[in-house]
Design a protein around this motif. Structure first.
Motif, PDB file in Angstrom:
ATOM      1  N   UNK A   1      50.210 -45.739 -41.753  1.00  0.00           N
ATOM      2  CA  UNK A   1      50.573 -44.590 -40.940  1.00  0.00           C
ATOM      3  C   UNK A   1      51.210 -45.075 -39.646  1.00  0.00           C
ATOM      4  N   UNK A   2      52.010 -44.235 -39.040  1.00  0.00           N
ATOM      5  CA  UNK A   2      52.615 -44.590 -37.765  1.00  0.00           C
ATOM      6  C   UNK A   2      51.624 -44.462 -36.613  1.00  0.00           C
ATOM      7  N   UNK A   3      50.560 -43.698 -36.803  1.00  0.00           N
ATOM      8  CA  UNK A   3      49.559 -43.515 -35.746  1.00  0.00           C
ATOM      9  C   UNK A   3      48.323 -44.368 -36.013  1.00  0.00           C
ATOM     10  N   UNK A   4      47.647 -44.116 -37.106  1.00  0.00           N
ATOM     11  CA  UNK A   4      46.448 -44.881 -37.467  1.00  0.00           C
ATOM     12  C   UNK A   4      46.484 -45.225 -38.952  1.00  0.00           C
ATOM     13  N   UNK A   5      46.391 -46.503 -39.259  1.00  0.00           N
ATOM     14  CA  UNK A   5      46.288 -46.919 -40.648  1.00  0.00           C
ATOM     15  C   UNK A   5      44.902 -46.557 -41.168  1.00  0.00           C
ATOM     16  N   UNK A   6      44.821 -46.286 -42.468  1.00  0.00           N
ATOM     17  CA  UNK A   6      43.541 -46.004 -43.102  1.00  0.00           C
ATOM     18  C   UNK A   6      43.202 -47.193 -43.992  1.00  0.00           C
ATOM     19  N   UNK A   7      42.056 -47.808 -43.716  1.00  0.00           N
ATOM     20  CA  UNK A   7      41.623 -48.989 -44.448  1.00  0.00           C
ATOM     21  C   UNK A   7      40.498 -48.638 -45.408  1.00  0.00           C
ATOM     22  N   UNK A   8      40.352 -49.467 -46.452  1.00  0.00           N
ATOM     23  CA  UNK A   8      39.279 -49.311 -47.427  1.00  0.00           C
ATOM     24  C   UNK A   8      38.000 -49.972 -46.934  1.00  0.00           C
ATOM     25  N   UNK A   9      37.171 -50.351 -47.876  1.00  0.00           N
ATOM     26  CA  UNK A   9      35.877 -50.956 -47.567  1.00  0.00           C
ATOM     27  C   UNK A   9      36.093 -52.306 -46.880  1.00  0.00           C
ATOM     28  N   UNK A  10      35.546 -52.427 -45.695  1.00  0.00           N
ATOM     29  CA  UNK A  10      35.695 -53.642 -44.899  1.00  0.00           C
ATOM     30  C   UNK A  10      35.141 -54.865 -45.643  1.00  0.00           C
TER      31      UNK A  10
END
Length: 180
Positions: free
Chosen positions: A154-163
């Motif tokens: 995303x241009x604002x906040x990336x969405x990540x999976x399970x750390x």
């Protein structure tokens, strides 16, 4: 005298039939004897292997496996049919030793496997590359890491999976050329 002339012509003809042309001989010497560069690792147990014969002869702008000097350090990059790997050695003089990137430095892309980008993102994430040999412009060593998948960019906040859910194990590289 005539027999000497005939003998000379025959010997020149026979010797020229047995040898390569000068351009062919030059190409053969350029394309032979170069090191084969390899890089292999596992992504959550799935093997990735890259091998490039005569690796020093790759185009320094379009290579499959190599390490290039850039403004911020050196970047080791490998491309395979299942994805890519990239690691930046933040140093102005590449040397034998261990180079570690942790989440304390911020999010950093390292691996793409089957179109899934993997980052150092979570608090337990890191990538560690150990150069064990650096001679004749070729580096060899090993690496491992723990990464987090990028689910949505995303241009604002990336969405990540399970750390920390992606493990890079059994990492090894041999004879990878360093391009300046």
């Amino acid at each position: 005298m005539k027999s000497y002339f005939v003998a000379a012509v025959v010997s020149i003809l026979l010797s020229s039939c047995l040898k390569q042309s000068i351009p062919d001989a030059m190409l053969a010497s350029k394309n032979s004897g170069g090191a084969t560069a390899t890089l292999s690792y596992k992504v959550n147990g799935n093997a990735v292997n890259i091998s490039v014969a005569n690796a020093e002869s790759q185009d320094t702008n379009y290579y499959t496996l190599g390490c290039t000097k850039s403004t911020g350090g050196y970047s080791l990059d490998g491309l395979s049919s299942s994805g890519e790997i990239a690691f930046t050695f933040y140093t102005d003089s590449l040397a034998i030793g261990n180079y570690i990137y942790t989440a304390n430095y911020g999010d950093m892309y390292f691996v793409s496997y089957n179109a899934q980008a993997e980052y150092v993102h979570g608090p337990t994430d890191s990538m560690s590359f150990n150069i064990t040999s650096y001679k004749n412009g070729l580096i060899s060593g090993n690496f491992s890491g723990q990464l987090t998948p990028l689910v949505t960019a995303s241009t604002i906040n990336n969405i990540f999976g399970v750390s920390g859910s992606t493990l890079i194990t059994n990492g090894s590289f041999q004879n990878v050329p360093v391009f300046y």
